[in-house]
Design an enzyme around this catalytic site. Structure first.
Site, short mmCIF file in Angstrom:
data_model
loop_
_atom_site.label_atom_id
_atom_site.label_comp_id
_atom_site.label_asym_id
_atom_site.label_seq_id
_atom_site.Cartn_x
_atom_site.Cartn_y
_atom_site.Cartn_z
N LYS A 22 0.84 -1.21 0.00
CA LYS A 22 0.00 0.00 0.00
C LYS A 22 0.87 1.25 0.00
CE LYS A 22 -1.81 1.64 4.05
NZ LYS A 22 -1.53 3.05 4.30
N ASN A 23 1.83 1.30 0.93
CA ASN A 23 2.58 2.54 1.10
C ASN A 23 3.65 2.75 0.03
OD1 ASN A 23 0.98 3.32 3.16
ND2 ASN A 23 2.39 2.73 4.80
N ARG A 92 -5.03 9.95 4.08
CA ARG A 92 -3.75 10.63 4.30
C ARG A 92 -2.87 10.60 3.03
NH1 ARG A 92 -0.52 14.13 7.48
NH2 ARG A 92 1.61 13.52 7.17
N CYS A 116 -6.29 8.07 8.92
CA CYS A 116 -6.38 7.52 10.27
C CYS A 116 -6.06 8.58 11.31
CB CYS A 116 -5.34 6.40 10.46
SG CYS A 116 -5.70 4.88 9.62
N ARG A 123 -2.57 14.88 12.29
CA ARG A 123 -1.48 14.51 11.37
C ARG A 123 -0.95 15.76 10.66
NH1 ARG A 123 -2.22 8.82 9.51
NH2 ARG A 123 -0.10 8.94 8.75
N PRO A 124 0.03 16.44 11.24
CA PRO A 124 0.53 17.70 10.68
C PRO A 124 1.22 17.53 9.33
CG PRO A 124 1.92 16.94 12.50
CD PRO A 124 0.74 16.04 12.46
N ILE A 125 1.31 18.65 8.56
CA ILE A 125 2.05 18.62 7.29
C ILE A 125 3.09 19.75 7.26
CG2 ILE A 125 0.22 17.51 5.94
CD1 ILE A 125 -0.35 20.34 4.73
N ASP A 126 3.47 20.23 8.45
CA ASP A 126 4.41 21.35 8.53
C ASP A 126 5.74 21.06 7.82
OD1 ASP A 126 4.42 19.45 10.70
OD2 ASP A 126 6.05 20.59 11.59
N ASP A 308 3.68 0.42 12.37
CA ASP A 308 2.53 -0.25 11.76
C ASP A 308 2.40 -1.71 12.19
OD1 ASP A 308 2.01 2.11 10.46
OD2 ASP A 308 2.91 1.49 8.56
N ARG A 401 -9.09 -0.57 3.60
CA ARG A 401 -8.21 0.49 3.11
C ARG A 401 -6.82 -0.06 2.77
NH1 ARG A 401 -6.83 4.08 7.19
NH2 ARG A 401 -5.36 4.67 5.59
N1 EPU Z 1 5.07 14.58 11.24
C1 EPU Z 1 5.08 15.92 11.53
N2 EPU Z 1 4.99 16.80 10.49
C2 EPU Z 1 4.86 16.41 9.21
C3 EPU Z 1 4.84 15.04 8.91
C4 EPU Z 1 4.94 14.14 9.97
O1 EPU Z 1 5.17 16.31 12.69
O2 EPU Z 1 4.77 17.29 8.34
C5 EPU Z 1 5.16 13.63 12.35
C6 EPU Z 1 3.96 12.70 12.45
O3 EPU Z 1 2.90 13.28 13.17
C7 EPU Z 1 4.56 11.51 13.17
C8 EPU Z 1 5.99 11.47 12.63
O4 EPU Z 1 6.23 12.74 12.07
O5 EPU Z 1 4.60 11.73 14.54
C9 EPU Z 1 6.26 10.42 11.61
O6 EPU Z 1 5.31 10.49 10.62
P1 EPU Z 1 5.68 10.20 9.12
O7 EPU Z 1 5.60 11.48 8.39
O8 EPU Z 1 6.89 9.38 8.95
O9 EPU Z 1 4.48 9.33 8.80
P2 EPU Z 1 3.76 9.41 7.49
O10 EPU Z 1 4.76 9.66 6.43
O11 EPU Z 1 2.59 10.29 7.63
C10 EPU Z 1 4.03 6.91 6.79
C11 EPU Z 1 3.06 5.81 6.50
C12 EPU Z 1 2.40 5.37 7.80
C13 EPU Z 1 3.50 4.87 8.73
C14 EPU Z 1 4.53 5.98 8.96
C15 EPU Z 1 5.70 5.56 9.80
C16 EPU Z 1 2.27 6.36 4.28
C17 EPU Z 1 1.16 6.84 3.43
N3 EPU Z 1 2.04 6.31 5.58
O12 EPU Z 1 3.25 7.94 7.37
O13 EPU Z 1 1.55 4.32 7.48
O14 EPU Z 1 2.93 4.54 9.97
O15 EPU Z 1 5.04 6.44 7.68
O16 EPU Z 1 6.34 4.49 9.23
O17 EPU Z 1 3.32 5.99 3.79
C18 EPU Z 1 -0.33 2.94 7.73
O18 EPU Z 1 0.01 2.39 6.66
O19 EPU Z 1 -1.24 2.49 8.47
C19 EPU Z 1 0.36 4.16 8.15
C20 EPU Z 1 -0.13 4.97 9.08
#
Ligand code: EPU
Length: 421
Positions: A22-23, A92, A116, A123-126, A308, A401
């Site tokens: 998926k990812n 997301r 989720c 879930r921030p995008i900063d 995960d 999903r």
């Molecule tokens: N974070 C920030 N700011 C940002 C982005 C992330 O503070 O702009 C924080 C998040 O809140 C979190 C940490 O950074 O505390 C790590 O988040 P990351 O960005 O690595 O997670 P992600 O990229 O949003 C991906 C996977 C997740 C998986 C995580 C960690 C995808 C679409 N999602 O999320 O997958 O848990 O990496 O490996 O690739 C899932 O498949 O169920 C899932 C949640």
């Protein structure tokens, strides 16, 4: 709303095949925007999040032809770079469209992505926003709900991620691919899906080195081609099936997987008494005669213990002898689901939002439950399969999903699981 009805305690055995990741799929699909040539994807998981990605692409003007797990995407006809909030809000993964749209159109409008609810602050995008600014883009934000990112001209960047993020790393890597000049990204995430994305882009003319390490260098090109990509096996699905076999003490062969991608989990399983053997693309889980031992884990960015896989591992620890401390370091709300496992009979103490202690072994009993998110959902399915009696799991959209035809694959192992509409 569909639900699963599971009668637990059946003997499981046989073979189960792992789907495409998926990812990885959720990044390769938006990467199609970086080229005007068609891209052919194979081993695509047929899951809800992938369908949502196609809806976003079609809304933007792309053409998609599907033939089972093979799909051709053409983005030459893309005619806008504003994402439909109704579509983007659903998952997301919609965040992955921003980087490629910005690179191609120099402007992108989008709502805050949905998905989720497992992290604080929605879930921030900063990190993404700061990253695009490093390329010279300007950001207009409407109360954190809608964004307009624009640039007269994007330039290469030297950017250090203040926090390790998988999707932010992938997003910046994609944007830099078609910004001529050298971009250097530091403190990058190292997940196999990032390497897969770079491998795909490189075969189409991109020049990316270092993906899978903390420093990625991108020699941006005016344009890149497109071609074929086979989605890598899903390492989280692999780990979930491995844990299911260990928890059920079942002889199960997991096929079409890459054991290298779950080395941290496999190492722990060896220590706690789980027997298995591995080959290049398979894992054979064997029956054990001795009790399973408890073992603490702390989730960590790859190659550490995957967040995960935390939820299936908690289920496994309910079957192990002793006390296991589970420390979730990535997300703030990813242990709340354990309350449902306690309702099934598990002895779990929540120390704080990031830590629980599991005392085992305990019998689990069937209950009426609700799947709060994707990974908690699969953990509840595993718990139900080893529990005494009947479990109902509601809100299984959350499981659909990320897991393709889960009930069919589990039934082939002997599980008593049914989908009820
Ligand atoms: N974070 C920030 N700011 C940002 C982005 C992330 O503070 O702009 C924080 C998040 O809140 C979190 C940490 O950074 O505390 C790590 O988040 P990351 O960005 O690595 O997670 P992600 O990229 O949003 C991906 C996977 C997740 C998986 C995580 C960690 C995808 C679409 N999602 O999320 O997958 O848990 O990496 O490996 O690739 C899932 O498949 O169920 C899932 C949640």
């Amino acid at each position: 709303m569909p639900k699963f009805i599971i009668n637990g305690g059946r003997t499981l055995s046989g073979k189960i095949s792992v789907s495409g990741a998926k990812n990885s799929a959720l990044k390769i699909i938006p990467a199609a925007i970086l080229s005007k040539q068609p891209i052919t994807l194979s081993n695509l998981p047929i899951i809800e999040d992938v369908e949502r990605s196609f809806e976003v692409l079609v809304d933007l003007g792309a053409k998609i032809s599907k033939n089972g797990q093979e799909v051709i995407i053409e983005t030459a006809s893309l005619n806008k770079s504003e994402m439909n909030p109704k579509l983007a809000d659903k998952f997301r993964g919609s965040v992955m469209f921003i980087g490629p749209l910005l690179a191609r159109f120099k402007e992108v409008k989008f709502p805050h992505p949905g998905g989720c609810v497992i992290g604080a602050g929605g879930r921030p995008i900063d990190l993404f926003l700061e990253g695009y600014q490093a390329f010279g883009a300007e950001i207009k934000e409407e109360s954190g709900k809608f964004y307009n990112i624009k640039a007269e001209k994007l330039h290469p960047a030297h950017y250090f991620f203040p926090l390790v993020s998988v999707t932010a790393t992938e997003s910046m890597m994609m944007t830099a691919t078609i910004i001529p000049g050298t971009t250097i990204l530091q403190n990058c995430a190292m997940e196999p899906e990032i390497e897969a994305l770079a491998n795909y882009l490189n075969t189409q003319g991109a020049k990316i080195t270092g993906a899978g390490t903390p420093t990625i260098t991108i020699e941006g090109q005016e344009e890149i081609g497109a071609g074929k990509f086979a989605v890598i096996p899903d390492r989280i699905e692999t780990g979930s099936f491995v844990i299911l076999a260990a928890a059920a003490n079942a002889e199960i062969e997991i096929e079409n997987c890459n054991p290298e991608h779950i080395m941290t989990l496999l190492k722990i399983l060896k220590k706690i008494g789980v027997n298995f053997s591995t080959g290049p693309d398979w894992i054979k889980m064997e029956k054990r005669q001795t009790p399973l031992l408890s073992h603490d884990i702390k989730t960590h960015e790859y190659p550490g213990f995957a967040t995960d896989l935390q939820s299936p591992y908690v289920v496994l620890m309910t079957q192990a002898t002793g006390t296991a401390l589970i420390h979730e370091t990535i997300y703030d709300r990813r242990l709340l689901w354990t309350d449902m496992l306690s309702q099934m009979g598990a002895q779990i103490t929540m120390c704080d939002p990031h830590r629980v202690v599991v005392q085992g072994p305990t019998r689990l009993y069937g209950k009426r439950l609700m799947s709060p998110d994707l990974r908690a959902g699969i953990a509840l399915v595993i718990a139900a399969l080893i529990a005494d009696g009947r479990t109902e799991i509601d809100n299984i959209y959350q499981i659909d999903r990320g897991y393709e035809k889960l009930e069919e694959r589990l039934r082939a192992l002997g599980a008593d699981i049914e989908r009820v509409e």
